[in-house]
Design a protein around this motif. Structure first.
Motif, PDB file in Angstrom:
ATOM      1  N   MET A  99      47.133  26.937  40.357  1.00  0.00           N
ATOM      2  CA  MET A  99      48.082  26.485  40.918  1.00  0.00           C
ATOM      3  C   MET A  99      49.424  27.398  41.240  1.00  0.00           C
ATOM      4  SD  MET A  99      47.598  23.777  42.993  1.00  0.00           S
ATOM      5  CE  MET A  99      48.873  23.290  43.570  1.00  0.00           C
ATOM      6  N   GLY A 100      49.104  28.661  39.686  1.00  0.00           N
ATOM      7  CA  GLY A 100      50.618  29.311  39.696  1.00  0.00           C
ATOM      8  C   GLY A 100      50.300  31.221  40.120  1.00  0.00           C
ATOM      9  N   ALA A 101      48.772  30.806  40.524  1.00  0.00           N
ATOM     10  CA  ALA A 101      48.857  32.394  41.154  1.00  0.00           C
ATOM     11  C   ALA A 101      48.275  32.098  42.533  1.00  0.00           C
ATOM     12  CB  ALA A 101      47.083  32.550  40.498  1.00  0.00           C
ATOM     13  N   PHE A 102      48.862  30.679  42.929  1.00  0.00           N
ATOM     14  CA  PHE A 102      49.029  30.379  44.647  1.00  0.00           C
ATOM     15  C   PHE A 102      48.709  31.005  45.410  1.00  0.00           C
ATOM     16  CE2 PHE A 102      49.791  27.698  48.567  1.00  0.00           C
ATOM     17  CZ  PHE A 102      48.193  27.647  48.533  1.00  0.00           C
ATOM     18  N   ARG A 104      48.974  34.841  45.255  1.00  0.00           N
ATOM     19  CA  ARG A 104      48.695  36.145  44.817  1.00  0.00           C
ATOM     20  C   ARG A 104      47.180  36.325  46.069  1.00  0.00           C
ATOM     21  NH1 ARG A 104      49.003  37.516  38.345  1.00  0.00           N
ATOM     22  NH2 ARG A 104      47.825  39.233  39.105  1.00  0.00           N
ATOM     23  N   LYS A 105      46.756  36.900  45.909  1.00  0.00           N
ATOM     24  CA  LYS A 105      45.808  37.815  46.862  1.00  0.00           C
ATOM     25  C   LYS A 105      44.806  38.978  45.831  1.00  0.00           C
ATOM     26  CE  LYS A 105      47.432  35.984  50.480  1.00  0.00           C
ATOM     27  NZ  LYS A 105      47.003  34.508  50.573  1.00  0.00           N
ATOM     28  N   ASP A 106      45.629  39.130  44.519  1.00  0.00           N
ATOM     29  CA  ASP A 106      44.737  40.068  43.503  1.00  0.00           C
ATOM     30  C   ASP A 106      44.466  38.933  42.833  1.00  0.00           C
ATOM     31  OD1 ASP A 106      46.942  38.767  42.909  1.00  0.00           O
ATOM     32  OD2 ASP A 106      47.698  41.075  42.026  1.00  0.00           O
ATOM     33  N   ARG A 107      42.332  38.848  42.985  1.00  0.00           N
ATOM     34  CA  ARG A 107      42.500  38.155  42.481  1.00  0.00           C
ATOM     35  C   ARG A 107      41.762  38.646  40.796  1.00  0.00           C
ATOM     36  NH1 ARG A 107      44.502  34.241  44.885  1.00  0.00           N
ATOM     37  NH2 ARG A 107      43.625  32.716  42.614  1.00  0.00           N
ATOM     38  N   GLU A 108      40.966  39.908  41.093  1.00  0.00           N
ATOM     39  CA  GLU A 108      40.859  39.820  39.866  1.00  0.00           C
ATOM     40  C   GLU A 108      42.189  40.243  38.018  1.00  0.00           C
ATOM     41  OE1 GLU A 108      37.885  40.898  38.441  1.00  0.00           O
ATOM     42  OE2 GLU A 108      36.974  40.129  39.804  1.00  0.00           O
ATOM     43  N   GLU A 109      43.539  41.094  39.498  1.00  0.00           N
ATOM     44  CA  GLU A 109      44.597  40.750  38.569  1.00  0.00           C
ATOM     45  C   GLU A 109      44.525  38.981  37.908  1.00  0.00           C
ATOM     46  OE1 GLU A 109      46.142  43.551  36.738  1.00  0.00           O
ATOM     47  OE2 GLU A 109      44.227  44.530  37.559  1.00  0.00           O
ATOM     48  N   VAL A 110      43.958  38.433  38.945  1.00  0.00           N
ATOM     49  CA  VAL A 110      44.652  36.594  37.784  1.00  0.00           C
ATOM     50  C   VAL A 110      44.243  36.400  36.939  1.00  0.00           C
ATOM     51  CG1 VAL A 110      44.612  35.008  38.738  1.00  0.00           C
ATOM     52  CG2 VAL A 110      45.700  36.151  40.787  1.00  0.00           C
ATOM     53  N   LYS A 111      42.507  37.283  37.232  1.00  0.00           N
ATOM     54  CA  LYS A 111      41.998  36.686  35.728  1.00  0.00           C
ATOM     55  C   LYS A 111      42.360  37.697  34.547  1.00  0.00           C
ATOM     56  CE  LYS A 111      37.635  36.964  38.744  1.00  0.00           C
ATOM     57  NZ  LYS A 111      36.346  36.685  38.925  1.00  0.00           N
ATOM     58  N   LYS A 112      42.922  39.118  34.636  1.00  0.00           N
ATOM     59  CA  LYS A 112      43.340  39.173  33.555  1.00  0.00           C
ATOM     60  C   LYS A 112      44.728  38.395  32.952  1.00  0.00           C
ATOM     61  CE  LYS A 112      41.782  44.015  34.591  1.00  0.00           C
ATOM     62  NZ  LYS A 112      42.456  45.119  35.280  1.00  0.00           N
ATOM     63  N   ASP A 113      45.583  38.101  34.107  1.00  0.00           N
ATOM     64  CA  ASP A 113      46.732  37.488  34.214  1.00  0.00           C
ATOM     65  C   ASP A 113      46.452  36.051  32.862  1.00  0.00           C
ATOM     66  OD1 ASP A 113      48.489  39.663  34.398  1.00  0.00           O
ATOM     67  OD2 ASP A 113      48.748  38.698  37.204  1.00  0.00           O
ATOM     68  N   THR A 114      45.401  35.329  33.382  1.00  0.00           N
ATOM     69  CA  THR A 114      45.400  34.105  32.679  1.00  0.00           C
ATOM     70  C   THR A 114      44.637  34.653  31.734  1.00  0.00           C
ATOM     71  OG1 THR A 114      44.428  33.296  35.438  1.00  0.00           O
ATOM     72  CG2 THR A 114      43.714  32.177  32.941  1.00  0.00           C
ATOM     73  N   ALA A 115      43.765  35.733  31.285  1.00  0.00           N
ATOM     74  CA  ALA A 115      43.648  35.636  30.272  1.00  0.00           C
ATOM     75  C   ALA A 115      44.668  36.337  29.481  1.00  0.00           C
ATOM     76  CB  ALA A 115      42.145  37.175  30.203  1.00  0.00           C
ATOM     77  N   ARG A 116      45.521  36.359  29.276  1.00  0.00           N
ATOM     78  CA  ARG A 116      46.692  36.749  28.437  1.00  0.00           C
ATOM     79  C   ARG A 116      47.071  35.513  28.953  1.00  0.00           C
ATOM     80  NH1 ARG A 116      47.905  40.842  32.890  1.00  0.00           N
ATOM     81  NH2 ARG A 116      46.960  43.670  32.325  1.00  0.00           N
ATOM     82  N   VAL A 117      47.868  34.556  29.027  1.00  0.00           N
ATOM     83  CA  VAL A 117      48.360  33.860  29.320  1.00  0.00           C
ATOM     84  C   VAL A 117      47.281  32.721  27.749  1.00  0.00           C
ATOM     85  CG1 VAL A 117      48.543  31.492  29.539  1.00  0.00           C
ATOM     86  CG2 VAL A 117      49.113  33.408  31.788  1.00  0.00           C
TER      87      VAL A 117
END
Length: 234
Positions: A99-102, A104-117
């Protein structure tokens, strides 16, 4: 980065915030402290578009954001972790972060940011499939912060992050806030625990009944007799 000039906010006939002016520079941690009802939460809600200001100007990175919708404010780089956490209790940890990435369109970067979380909050990775309602208060606070970070904020608004937490969790949360700041996110912090907030802040503002009455560096406010007597038990 953020400039607030002569901001006033009304709830009906009640003026909750009265001609408040302050600024947050890029890379800082800035605290708003004061008693309950001083107007701290109202200011954050106004900055994130949840309240409409009666008058005044709000600019972020030189752009006027006065009165624009919350969605656009998030797109501009401001994320808000509200008082009381407000995670989606019937959603899993993973779904809350999504939901925090709702927007955003850059799905690969979202995955990286989620991994950082998950690197920053390992307990969330352990609980990835659990409903948020099953988490402890401290874990829910971490989830709320993680959800905000997935939106890639340049400015993070934190409202009472230590509320209701055990002392051990409070120190951990504030350590995480410092780490988030060191990694490049500017932070505006509203916090009842004035001592801990000012210890990590570059600067601070003291609010009383909707007005800023004192401002200074975190260190100078910690050493102020007036602040000590009113907020630090001195």
């Amino acid at each position: 980065m953020l400039k607030v000039n002569n901001l006033s906010v009304h709830y009906g006939v009640i003026e909750a915030v009265k001609d408040v002016s302050f600024e947050v520079n890029e890379g800082e941690i800035v605290s708003l402290i004061g008693a309950n009802g001083a107007g701290k939460t109202t200011i954050l809600q106004t900055l994130s578009g949840l309240n409409k200001p009666s008058k005044g100007e709000i600019s972020f990175k030189g752009k006027n954001i006065h009165g624009i919708p919350p969605k656009k404010i998030v797109n501009n780089g401001i994320s808000h972790v509200p008082e009381g956490r407000h995670v989606f209790s019937d959603m899993t940890v993973k779904e809350n972060l999504e939901m925090g990435a709702f927007l955003r369109k850059d799905r690969e970067e979202v995955k990286k940011d989620t991994a950082r979380v998950f690197d920053r909050f390992p307990v969330l990775k352990e609980r990835i499939g659990q409903d948020a309602a099953t988490l402890s208060g401290g874990e829910q606070q971490m989830l709320a912060m993680g959800r905000a970070l997935v939106s890639q904020p340049e400015l993070l608004l934190l409202d009472e992050p230590s509320m209701g937490l055990a002392p051990l969790f409070i120190r951990e949360i504030f350590s995480i806030i410092e780490d988030i700041n060191k990694k490049g996110t500017t932070i505006l912090l509203v916090e009842q625990n004035a001592k801990v907030a000012l210890e990590i802040s570059n600067r601070g503002y003291v609010l009383e009944t909707g007005n800023i009455v004192i401002s200074g560096t975190g260190k100078s406010l910690l050493e102020s007799d007036e602040v000590q007597k009113a907020y630090l038990g001195g």
